[in-house]
Design a protein around this motif. Structure first.
Motif, short mmCIF file in Angstrom:
data_model
loop_
_atom_site.label_atom_id
_atom_site.label_comp_id
_atom_site.label_asym_id
_atom_site.label_seq_id
_atom_site.Cartn_x
_atom_site.Cartn_y
_atom_site.Cartn_z
N HIS A 31 74.58 75.28 58.92
CA HIS A 31 75.58 75.25 60.00
C HIS A 31 76.98 75.12 59.42
O HIS A 31 77.15 74.75 58.25
CB HIS A 31 75.29 74.13 61.00
CG HIS A 31 75.17 72.77 60.36
ND1 HIS A 31 76.27 72.01 60.04
CD2 HIS A 31 74.09 72.07 59.98
CE1 HIS A 31 75.87 70.88 59.51
NE2 HIS A 31 74.54 70.88 59.45
N GLU A 32 77.97 75.42 60.26
CA GLU A 32 79.36 75.37 59.82
C GLU A 32 80.24 74.88 60.96
O GLU A 32 80.08 75.29 62.11
CB GLU A 32 79.81 76.76 59.38
CG GLU A 32 81.21 76.80 58.82
CD GLU A 32 81.56 78.17 58.27
OE1 GLU A 32 82.36 78.19 57.32
OE2 GLU A 32 81.07 79.19 58.77
N LYS A 33 81.18 74.00 60.57
CA LYS A 33 82.17 73.50 61.53
C LYS A 33 83.45 73.23 60.75
O LYS A 33 83.44 72.53 59.74
CB LYS A 33 81.67 72.21 62.19
CG LYS A 33 82.64 71.65 63.21
CD LYS A 33 82.03 70.42 63.87
CE LYS A 33 82.97 69.87 64.93
NZ LYS A 33 82.36 68.73 65.63
N ARG A 37 80.27 73.33 55.58
CA ARG A 37 78.89 73.73 55.80
C ARG A 37 77.94 72.58 55.57
O ARG A 37 78.21 71.67 54.79
CB ARG A 37 78.53 74.87 54.85
CG ARG A 37 79.28 76.12 55.20
CD ARG A 37 78.62 77.32 54.65
NE ARG A 37 79.30 78.48 55.21
CZ ARG A 37 79.62 79.54 54.53
NH1 ARG A 37 79.31 79.63 53.26
NH2 ARG A 37 80.24 80.54 55.12
N ASN A 61 72.79 72.33 70.06
CA ASN A 61 73.96 72.21 69.18
C ASN A 61 74.47 70.76 69.15
O ASN A 61 75.62 70.49 69.51
CB ASN A 61 75.05 73.17 69.61
CG ASN A 61 76.19 73.27 68.60
OD1 ASN A 61 76.10 72.76 67.49
ND2 ASN A 61 77.28 73.91 69.01
N GLN A 63 75.53 68.75 66.93
CA GLN A 63 76.67 68.40 66.10
C GLN A 63 77.93 69.19 66.49
O GLN A 63 78.96 69.08 65.83
CB GLN A 63 76.33 68.63 64.62
CG GLN A 63 75.23 67.70 64.14
CD GLN A 63 74.93 67.88 62.66
OE1 GLN A 63 75.64 68.56 61.93
NE2 GLN A 63 73.87 67.25 62.21
N VAL A 65 78.64 72.36 66.23
CA VAL A 65 79.08 73.29 65.18
C VAL A 65 79.56 74.60 65.79
O VAL A 65 79.31 74.90 66.95
CB VAL A 65 77.94 73.53 64.16
CG1 VAL A 65 77.53 72.22 63.50
CG2 VAL A 65 76.75 74.23 64.77
N ALA A 68 75.50 78.56 63.49
CA ALA A 68 74.33 78.00 62.80
C ALA A 68 73.28 79.08 62.62
O ALA A 68 73.23 80.06 63.37
CB ALA A 68 73.75 76.83 63.61
#
Length: 163
Positions: A31-33, A37, A61, A63, A65, A68
């Protein structure tokens, strides 16, 4: 869309690297935010429980993000070739223009007479990506595969699209 292609390519490469060694592949979520990552391994009591947990995570979802991918080991039946091992990749872009994709990467496990083989990714489901975007998506996907040096060598050496 290109950020999702990047994330998908990186975690697909990691998964191909993992399955090239005949150990059990543990499903994962990448995942990425905000440019950062993360990786979650989904070690449930069964493969089905792990995959179900990953699918629920993608929907919820938890978190918050931006995008994902869930990668798990499964099977595909394409054309008349019968059932074949495959990495299944569920990719999600959250936000104003949500995007959901399912991609399959067929492979033949090591330990068979012909040895380990891996195919090119195949789009299995598409909810949100236009036809004109696929070329750019896969160009970015392959660029990210190549950035994972171990996986890039394995994928190139063992590529077989006749699986």
């Amino acid at each position: 869309m290109l950020a999702l292609a990047d994330l998908t390519g990186r975690f697909a490469a990691h998964a191909v690297w993992c399955i090239s060694d005949p150990e059990t592949f543990i499903p994962l979520i990448g995942h990425e935010k905000a440019g950062k990552r993360g990786l979650l391994r989904l070690a449930g009591s069964t493969l089905e429980d792990s995959v179900d947990s990953g699918k629920s995570w993608l929907v919820a979802n938890p978190q918050g993000v931006e995008r994902a991918v869930l990668v798990f080991d499964g099977f595909l039946t394409l054309n008349d070739s019968g059932r074949i091992d495959a990495l299944i990749i569920d990719a999600v872009e959250y936000g104003e223009r949500p995007l959901r994709l399912r991609i399959g990467v067929r492979y033949r496990p090591g330990g068979t007479a012909t040895g380990f083989k891996v195919g090119s990714p195949k789009v299995l489901e598409n909810d949100g990506l236009g036809e004109a975007d696929w070329e750019a998506f896969f160009a970015q996907f392959w660029l990210c595969v190549k950035s994972h040096h171990e996986a890039a060598v394995i994928w190139a050496k063992h590529l077989d699209d006749d699986l």
